[in-house]
Design a protein around this motif. Structure first.
Motif, mmCIF file in Angstrom:
data_model
loop_
_atom_site.group_PDB
_atom_site.id
_atom_site.type_symbol
_atom_site.label_atom_id
_atom_site.label_comp_id
_atom_site.label_asym_id
_atom_site.label_seq_id
_atom_site.Cartn_x
_atom_site.Cartn_y
_atom_site.Cartn_z
ATOM 1 N N GLY A 8 -60.782 -13.616 6.154
ATOM 2 C CA GLY A 8 -61.658 -14.576 6.186
ATOM 3 C C GLY A 8 -63.168 -14.767 6.850
ATOM 4 O O GLY A 8 -63.198 -13.344 7.072
ATOM 5 N N ASN A 9 -63.851 -15.379 6.661
ATOM 6 C CA ASN A 9 -65.317 -14.808 6.915
ATOM 7 C C ASN A 9 -65.126 -16.047 8.302
ATOM 8 O O ASN A 9 -65.063 -17.196 8.267
ATOM 9 C CB ASN A 9 -65.501 -15.048 6.394
ATOM 10 N N PRO A 10 -65.354 -15.606 9.268
ATOM 11 C CA PRO A 10 -65.956 -16.325 10.602
ATOM 12 C C PRO A 10 -67.128 -17.778 10.295
ATOM 13 O O PRO A 10 -67.867 -17.357 9.313
ATOM 14 C CB PRO A 10 -66.326 -15.181 11.720
ATOM 15 N N THR A 63 -65.135 -9.518 11.452
ATOM 16 C CA THR A 63 -66.499 -8.744 10.798
ATOM 17 C C THR A 63 -66.825 -8.954 9.457
ATOM 18 O O THR A 63 -68.080 -8.427 8.994
ATOM 19 C CB THR A 63 -65.493 -7.786 11.008
ATOM 20 N N TYR A 64 -66.369 -10.624 9.059
ATOM 21 C CA TYR A 64 -66.934 -10.581 7.784
ATOM 22 C C TYR A 64 -65.788 -10.181 6.592
ATOM 23 O O TYR A 64 -65.687 -8.775 7.164
ATOM 24 C CB TYR A 64 -68.538 -10.761 7.379
ATOM 25 N N MET A 65 -65.901 -10.268 5.957
ATOM 26 C CA MET A 65 -64.404 -10.152 4.949
ATOM 27 C C MET A 65 -64.450 -8.230 4.250
ATOM 28 O O MET A 65 -63.678 -7.400 4.323
ATOM 29 C CB MET A 65 -64.528 -11.085 3.531
ATOM 30 N N ASN A 66 -66.245 -8.070 4.318
ATOM 31 C CA ASN A 66 -65.921 -6.597 3.319
ATOM 32 C C ASN A 66 -66.398 -6.263 4.530
ATOM 33 O O ASN A 66 -65.938 -4.740 4.027
ATOM 34 C CB ASN A 66 -67.633 -6.706 2.861
ATOM 35 N N LEU A 67 -66.074 -5.595 5.282
ATOM 36 C CA LEU A 67 -65.628 -5.478 7.012
ATOM 37 C C LEU A 67 -64.332 -5.721 7.732
ATOM 38 O O LEU A 67 -63.993 -4.437 8.778
ATOM 39 C CB LEU A 67 -66.614 -5.170 8.063
ATOM 40 N N SER A 68 -63.060 -6.041 6.804
ATOM 41 C CA SER A 68 -61.905 -6.427 7.654
ATOM 42 C C SER A 68 -61.451 -4.991 7.978
ATOM 43 O O SER A 68 -60.925 -4.969 9.007
ATOM 44 C CB SER A 68 -61.686 -7.059 6.846
ATOM 45 N N GLY A 69 -61.549 -3.960 7.715
ATOM 46 C CA GLY A 69 -60.940 -2.654 7.349
ATOM 47 C C GLY A 69 -61.137 -2.000 9.159
ATOM 48 O O GLY A 69 -60.525 -1.673 9.541
ATOM 49 N N GLU A 70 -62.634 -2.312 9.140
ATOM 50 C CA GLU A 70 -62.600 -2.043 11.150
ATOM 51 C C GLU A 70 -62.114 -2.382 11.727
ATOM 52 O O GLU A 70 -61.534 -1.716 12.861
ATOM 53 C CB GLU A 70 -64.040 -2.545 11.164
ATOM 54 N N SER A 71 -61.880 -3.698 11.857
ATOM 55 C CA SER A 71 -61.105 -4.626 12.785
ATOM 56 C C SER A 71 -59.558 -4.520 12.393
ATOM 57 O O SER A 71 -58.638 -3.668 13.768
ATOM 58 C CB SER A 71 -60.940 -6.452 12.562
#
Length: 185
Positions: A8-10, A63-71
């Protein structure tokens, strides 16, 4: 240990949007199993607890959706969790509103959050629970996924989120194959 990540998006701006059904599933699991998802680390809000006899970490990347993989990568590396014990729950425009689909592995399709996770992990062999949010007829895709559900869709999406939480509980306690047989009807 299982790592269960909802995408999701924070922020309040995105609360209740189509793109945040993963977050809502994590919130429901947290409530159901008395796990507070309120610690901030690994670029995520997270909480630890148990589902049945299994230890779990519930996570909501910030991280917002497009960077979810970092988390997700940070969590997986820190806890040294086997990839098959990482479960991701997220929205899917290729399923009609309220439909559920569980898969053991696979591509990201058009989902940027999943593309980020697969890119960062360099693997796609992890279970995922997809919640149908429908496809826009004429609306721009980005605007559509950031929109809220119509009144007529709210009952179906609420039931789908409840069902996805049950499906994740089944994955953790009974295994992915059993969960797929139960919930991919």
């Amino acid at each position: 240990m299982f790592v269960i990540v909802g995408l999701g998006n924070p922020g309040n701006k995105y609360e209740g949007t189509r793109h945040n059904v993963g977050f809502h599933t994590i919130d429901l699991l947290g409530h159901k199993f008395n796990i507070s998802v309120n610690k901030l680390k690994h670029k995520a809000l997270y909480g630890e607890g148990r589902i049945g006899s299994e230890k779990v970490l519930l996570g909501k990347p910030q991280t917002y959706m497009n960077l979810s993989g970092e988390s997700v990568m940070d969590i997986v590396n820190y806890y040294k969790v086997p990839i098959e014990k990482v479960v991701v729950v997220y929205d899917d425009i290729d399923l009609e509103v309220g439909k559920l689909r569980i898969r053991k592995q696979g591509s990201a399709g058009t989902h940027n959050g999943m593309k980020s996770i697969i890119y960062n992990l360099q693997k796609d062999e992890f279970p995922r629970v997809r919640i149908g949010i429908g496809r826009p007829e004429k609306q721009n895709l980005a605007d559509f996924v950031l929109s809220r559900f119509s009144t007529s869709e709210e009952v179906a999406i609420k039931e789908a989120i409840e069902k996805s939480a049950e499906a994740i509980e089944s994955i953790v306690t009974e295994g992915i194959d059993r969960a797929m047989n139960k919930y991919n009807g």
